[in-house]
Write an enzyme that holds these catalytic residues in place. Structure first.
Site, PDB file in Angstrom:
ATOM      1  N   LYS A  90       0.857  -1.180   0.000  1.00  0.00           N
ATOM      2  CA  LYS A  90       0.000   0.000   0.000  1.00  0.00           C
ATOM      3  C   LYS A  90       0.885   1.218   0.000  1.00  0.00           C
ATOM      4  O   LYS A  90       1.841   1.298   0.784  1.00  0.00           O
ATOM      5  CB  LYS A  90      -0.878  -0.026   1.270  1.00  0.00           C
ATOM      6  CG  LYS A  90      -1.861   1.095   1.370  1.00  0.00           C
ATOM      7  CD  LYS A  90      -3.203   0.692   0.813  1.00  0.00           C
ATOM      8  CE  LYS A  90      -4.078   1.869   0.496  1.00  0.00           C
ATOM      9  NZ  LYS A  90      -3.809   2.523  -0.804  1.00  0.00           N
ATOM     10  N   GLN A 111       7.359   3.859   3.796  1.00  0.00           N
ATOM     11  CA  GLN A 111       5.955   3.419   3.862  1.00  0.00           C
ATOM     12  C   GLN A 111       5.788   2.135   4.679  1.00  0.00           C
ATOM     13  O   GLN A 111       4.765   1.932   5.323  1.00  0.00           O
ATOM     14  CB  GLN A 111       5.448   3.206   2.424  1.00  0.00           C
ATOM     15  CG  GLN A 111       3.945   3.154   2.284  1.00  0.00           C
ATOM     16  CD  GLN A 111       3.297   4.530   2.215  1.00  0.00           C
ATOM     17  OE1 GLN A 111       3.802   5.417   1.531  1.00  0.00           O
ATOM     18  NE2 GLN A 111       2.200   4.710   2.908  1.00  0.00           N
ATOM     19  N   LYS A 114       5.625   3.275   8.301  1.00  0.00           N
ATOM     20  CA  LYS A 114       4.427   4.099   8.486  1.00  0.00           C
ATOM     21  C   LYS A 114       3.179   3.221   8.541  1.00  0.00           C
ATOM     22  O   LYS A 114       2.352   3.342   9.438  1.00  0.00           O
ATOM     23  CB  LYS A 114       4.318   5.079   7.309  1.00  0.00           C
ATOM     24  CG  LYS A 114       3.114   5.990   7.396  1.00  0.00           C
ATOM     25  CD  LYS A 114       2.900   6.769   6.118  1.00  0.00           C
ATOM     26  CE  LYS A 114       4.144   7.541   5.722  1.00  0.00           C
ATOM     27  NZ  LYS A 114       3.880   8.504   4.637  1.00  0.00           N
ATOM     28  N   LYS A 126       5.270   1.825  -3.218  1.00  0.00           N
ATOM     29  CA  LYS A 126       5.148   3.192  -3.746  1.00  0.00           C
ATOM     30  C   LYS A 126       5.357   3.147  -5.240  1.00  0.00           C
ATOM     31  O   LYS A 126       6.013   2.231  -5.755  1.00  0.00           O
ATOM     32  CB  LYS A 126       6.213   4.089  -3.101  1.00  0.00           C
ATOM     33  CG  LYS A 126       5.950   5.566  -3.237  1.00  0.00           C
ATOM     34  CD  LYS A 126       4.979   6.086  -2.195  1.00  0.00           C
ATOM     35  CE  LYS A 126       4.579   7.524  -2.450  1.00  0.00           C
ATOM     36  NZ  LYS A 126       3.760   8.082  -1.356  1.00  0.00           N
ATOM     37  N   GLY A 165      -3.156   8.162  -4.024  1.00  0.00           N
ATOM     38  CA  GLY A 165      -2.615   9.422  -4.541  1.00  0.00           C
ATOM     39  C   GLY A 165      -1.321   9.801  -3.838  1.00  0.00           C
ATOM     40  O   GLY A 165      -0.911   9.193  -2.857  1.00  0.00           O
ATOM     41  N   ASP A 166      -0.660  10.810  -4.365  1.00  0.00           N
ATOM     42  CA  ASP A 166       0.514  11.442  -3.742  1.00  0.00           C
ATOM     43  C   ASP A 166       0.702  12.749  -4.507  1.00  0.00           C
ATOM     44  O   ASP A 166      -0.239  13.201  -5.188  1.00  0.00           O
ATOM     45  CB  ASP A 166       1.768  10.530  -3.837  1.00  0.00           C
ATOM     46  CG  ASP A 166       2.942  11.047  -2.992  1.00  0.00           C
ATOM     47  OD1 ASP A 166       2.843  10.954  -1.758  1.00  0.00           O
ATOM     48  OD2 ASP A 166       3.926  11.559  -3.545  1.00  0.00           O
ATOM     49  N   SER A 376      -6.928   5.329   3.941  1.00  0.00           N
ATOM     50  CA  SER A 376      -6.963   4.499   2.731  1.00  0.00           C
ATOM     51  C   SER A 376      -7.280   3.060   3.101  1.00  0.00           C
ATOM     52  O   SER A 376      -8.040   2.368   2.417  1.00  0.00           O
ATOM     53  CB  SER A 376      -5.616   4.541   2.009  1.00  0.00           C
ATOM     54  OG  SER A 376      -5.537   5.654   1.168  1.00  0.00           O
TER      55      SER A 376
HETATM   56  P1  NDP Z   1       0.090  17.811  -3.806  1.00  0.00           P
HETATM   57  O1  NDP Z   1       0.560  17.546  -5.172  1.00  0.00           O
HETATM   58  O2  NDP Z   1      -1.364  17.939  -3.537  1.00  0.00           O
HETATM   59  O3  NDP Z   1       0.787  19.137  -3.229  1.00  0.00           O
HETATM   60  C1  NDP Z   1       2.168  19.238  -3.132  1.00  0.00           C
HETATM   61  C2  NDP Z   1       2.511  20.685  -2.765  1.00  0.00           C
HETATM   62  O4  NDP Z   1       3.910  20.803  -2.590  1.00  0.00           O
HETATM   63  C3  NDP Z   1       2.133  21.673  -3.855  1.00  0.00           C
HETATM   64  O5  NDP Z   1       1.813  22.896  -3.244  1.00  0.00           O
HETATM   65  C4  NDP Z   1       3.409  21.759  -4.666  1.00  0.00           C
HETATM   66  O6  NDP Z   1       3.533  23.003  -5.344  1.00  0.00           O
HETATM   67  C5  NDP Z   1       4.470  21.646  -3.603  1.00  0.00           C
HETATM   68  N1  NDP Z   1       5.665  20.982  -4.158  1.00  0.00           N
HETATM   69  C6  NDP Z   1       5.742  19.765  -4.754  1.00  0.00           C
HETATM   70  N2  NDP Z   1       6.993  19.493  -5.153  1.00  0.00           N
HETATM   71  C7  NDP Z   1       7.714  20.562  -4.794  1.00  0.00           C
HETATM   72  C8  NDP Z   1       9.080  20.893  -4.937  1.00  0.00           C
HETATM   73  N3  NDP Z   1       9.951  20.039  -5.527  1.00  0.00           N
HETATM   74  N4  NDP Z   1       9.494  22.087  -4.443  1.00  0.00           N
HETATM   75  C9  NDP Z   1       8.617  22.932  -3.823  1.00  0.00           C
HETATM   76  N5  NDP Z   1       7.311  22.676  -3.676  1.00  0.00           N
HETATM   77  C10 NDP Z   1       6.867  21.510  -4.149  1.00  0.00           C
HETATM   78  O7  NDP Z   1       0.721  16.660  -2.881  1.00  0.00           O
HETATM   79  P2  NDP Z   1       0.294  16.182  -1.446  1.00  0.00           P
HETATM   80  O8  NDP Z   1      -0.195  17.335  -0.649  1.00  0.00           O
HETATM   81  O9  NDP Z   1      -0.535  14.980  -1.584  1.00  0.00           O
HETATM   82  O10 NDP Z   1       1.702  15.680  -0.861  1.00  0.00           O
HETATM   83  C11 NDP Z   1       2.598  16.543  -0.159  1.00  0.00           C
HETATM   84  C12 NDP Z   1       3.582  15.696   0.631  1.00  0.00           C
HETATM   85  O11 NDP Z   1       2.862  14.883   1.574  1.00  0.00           O
HETATM   86  C13 NDP Z   1       4.444  14.719  -0.164  1.00  0.00           C
HETATM   87  O12 NDP Z   1       5.692  14.585   0.475  1.00  0.00           O
HETATM   88  C14 NDP Z   1       3.671  13.422  -0.051  1.00  0.00           C
HETATM   89  O13 NDP Z   1       4.497  12.300  -0.265  1.00  0.00           O
HETATM   90  C15 NDP Z   1       3.198  13.517   1.383  1.00  0.00           C
HETATM   91  N6  NDP Z   1       2.063  12.687   1.740  1.00  0.00           N
HETATM   92  C16 NDP Z   1       0.871  12.788   1.085  1.00  0.00           C
HETATM   93  C17 NDP Z   1      -0.203  12.027   1.475  1.00  0.00           C
HETATM   94  C18 NDP Z   1      -1.547  12.172   0.859  1.00  0.00           C
HETATM   95  O14 NDP Z   1      -2.503  11.550   1.383  1.00  0.00           O
HETATM   96  N7  NDP Z   1      -1.739  12.963  -0.175  1.00  0.00           N
HETATM   97  C19 NDP Z   1      -0.069  11.017   2.539  1.00  0.00           C
HETATM   98  C20 NDP Z   1       1.198  11.044   3.226  1.00  0.00           C
HETATM   99  C21 NDP Z   1       2.221  11.833   2.794  1.00  0.00           C
HETATM  100  P3  NDP Z   1       2.736  23.274  -6.730  1.00  0.00           P
HETATM  101  O15 NDP Z   1       1.337  23.645  -6.300  1.00  0.00           O
HETATM  102  O16 NDP Z   1       3.484  24.364  -7.364  1.00  0.00           O
HETATM  103  O17 NDP Z   1       2.780  21.986  -7.483  1.00  0.00           O
END
Ligand code: NDP
Length: 444
Positions: A90, A111, A114, A126, A165-166, A376
């Site tokens: 997962k 993961q 976690k 992943k 998603g991610d 999830s």
């Molecule tokens: P999203 O794509 O929804 O949002 C990511 C955010 O981070 C956006 O604002 C993006 O900017 C910014 N971003 C992405 N890459 C970069 C970079 N290289 N430099 C600067 N800013 C960056 O992703 P999530 O919110 O889902 O995920 C965010 C983090 O949380 C990740 O590390 C992910 O692995 C982790 N995570 C997510 C989970 C989930 O349920 N979604 C669960 C557990 C962990 P922009 O808007 O410009 O793209």
């Protein structure tokens, strides 16, 4: 040389050009030293750590698709099935130009622990691609997702591997991928989570990672006789995790004054307007430069900067290694009390150590952002039961899970003489269950 050092050296040697994977392995194994040293002979004989750091399986594949100009584009797809000792693989699918095998392996490795911490029966995996959904039309995103799933569907299933998603993979992408899976495999099953509510998704999944981050932060503060009420919070990111972290922090009485995206950041002294943020990011898929149109009192700055704002609590919610040593020094100088990671590995090892040494309560991502994968797993349960639970039911289970995670890692840290070190606590608590299951299943 100690067994831990030997395995770290081997990982670096055998996986060149994968710095994020090295970093994740080092961070985990360093904090497991106390447990590994106590069992060194048995673990070494069983090659336990070598088995832990080698994925059970990994796939790398071509993803061809046609853009709106008729040009064929080719991306690379990945799925790493890291460890299935405690349940089906997962873990999410990341769509971002920076994606490579090393990044997917670091995320898959994290993961494992976690997922174990959630207390639910899910193994670690992943995947993703170097495809960038930004600036693409809906048709192009669909073409990519269909091609990606045409290959991925050979390796996943509701009882084997359930992606989610991610970064870059939201409701739209999950929908297109689910449609293609169903079309090819001919089964309507819970093979992906984060699905839309009309076709098997769970209420509260969208909010879960951000909400869970605040539930665990609140529990940690409570254990110190503090609360979120009246605290100033700085958040990075403006995506799924950041948005719902900001929303829940505000509901719990804190004021969140920043958010950011990959080009700049916003300071809003009156508190971030979540409705405006959602419209900009989820509806218009635009840049944060637009935020000023909704909130004239706010400031927009190009580049990085959220960690320079004075705050009690910092929640990095964007991406890996976004909070380095200089940022940690600034946060400490500004009197930060707690840092809790919404993103995966957003704090460098050096910055983490600096924060801990200076008395900042630090919650690592594998515990603090586990609410997403936990919910999830609740979506998987609902799919298996063919039932849908209410928002309140899911949210209250999520709260229970996050509170439980905090106490598990707090207890593990205390048990091994590292009271207050939640990095050690999280790694040990996650590791113990996986090792127990691996031992019980023999050499596989
Ligand atoms: P999203 O794509 O929804 O949002 C990511 C955010 O981070 C956006 O604002 C993006 O900017 C910014 N971003 C992405 N890459 C970069 C970079 N290289 N430099 C600067 N800013 C960056 O992703 P999530 O919110 O889902 O995920 C965010 C983090 O949380 C990740 O590390 C992910 O692995 C982790 N995570 C997510 C989970 C989930 O349920 N979604 C669960 C557990 C962990 P922009 O808007 O410009 O793209």
């Amino acid at each position: 040389m100690s067994y831990v050092d030997e395995v770290i050296e081997r990982v670096v040697r055998e996986n060149p050009n994968e710095p994020e994977f090295h970093q994740a392995v080092k961070e985990v194994l360093e904090s497991l030293r106390v447990v590994v040293d106590a069992n060194e002979e048995k673990f070494r004989k069983d090659a336990l750590l070598e088995r832990l750091v080698n994925p059970e399986r990994q796939f790398k594949f071509r993803v061809p698709w046609v853009d709106d100009k008729g040009q064929v584009q080719v991306n690379t797809g990945y799925r790493v099935q890291f460890n299935s000792a405690i349940g089906p693989y997962k873990g999410g699918l990341r769509l971002h130009p920076s994606v490579n095998l090393g990044i997917i392996k670091f995320l898959g490795f994290e993961q494992i622990f976690k997922n174990s911490l959630t207390g639910l029966p899910i193994g670690g995996g992943k995947g993703g691609s170097d495809f960038d959904p930004k600036g693409k039309s809906d048709r192009e995103v669909m073409a990519f997702c269909q091609s990606f799933m045409t290959e991925l569907c050979k390796y996943i299933g509701a009882d084997t591997d359930v992606p989610a998603g991610d970064i870059g993979t939201g409701a739209r992408e999950i929908g297109y991928m689910f449609g293609q899976y169903k079309r090819i495999r001919g089964v309507f099953e819970g093979v992906l989570t984060g699905k839309g509510l009309t076709y098997g998704g769970s209420l509260a999944r969208t909010e879960a990672t951000g909400y869970g981050l605040l539930y665990i932060t609140q529990e940690m503060l409570k254990s110190k006789g503090m609360s979120l009420e009246g605290k100033t919070v700085v958040v990075s990111g403006a995506g799924n995790v950041a948005t719902y972290a900001i929303q829940k922090a505000q509901q719990l009485g804190a004021k969140v004054v920043t958010c950011s995206d990959s080009t700049g950041w916003v300071y809003d002294p009156d508190g971030i307007d979540v409705a405006a943020l959602k419209e900009i990011k989820e509806v218009k898929r635009a840049r944060l430069t637009e935020y000023k149109n909704y909130r004239p009192n706010s400031e927009y700055h190009e580049g990085k900067g959220v960690w320079t704002v004075k705050a009690d609590i910092a929640l990095p919610c964007a991406t890996q290694n976004e909070l380095g040593i200089e940022d940690a020094e600034t946060l400490v100088a500004n009197g930060v009390i707690a840092v809790a990671e919404g993103a995966n590995m957003p704090t460098t090892m050096e910055a983490t150590e600096y924060l801990q040494k200076n008395g900042v309560f630090f919650l690592p991502g594998k515990a603090a952002n586990a609410g997403g994968v936990a919910t999830s797993a609740l979506e998987m349960s609902q799919n298996s039961e063919r039932l849908s639970w209410t928002f309140e039911e899911v949210d209250s289970k999520l709260q229970g899970i996050m509170i439980n995670i905090f106490h598990n890692l707090d207890d593990a840290a205390k048990k091994y003489g590292f009271e207050g070190n939640y990095v050690v606590g999280a790694n040990i608590a996650g590791f113990e269950k996986v090792v127990d299951a691996m031992n019980a299943q023999g050499i596989v």
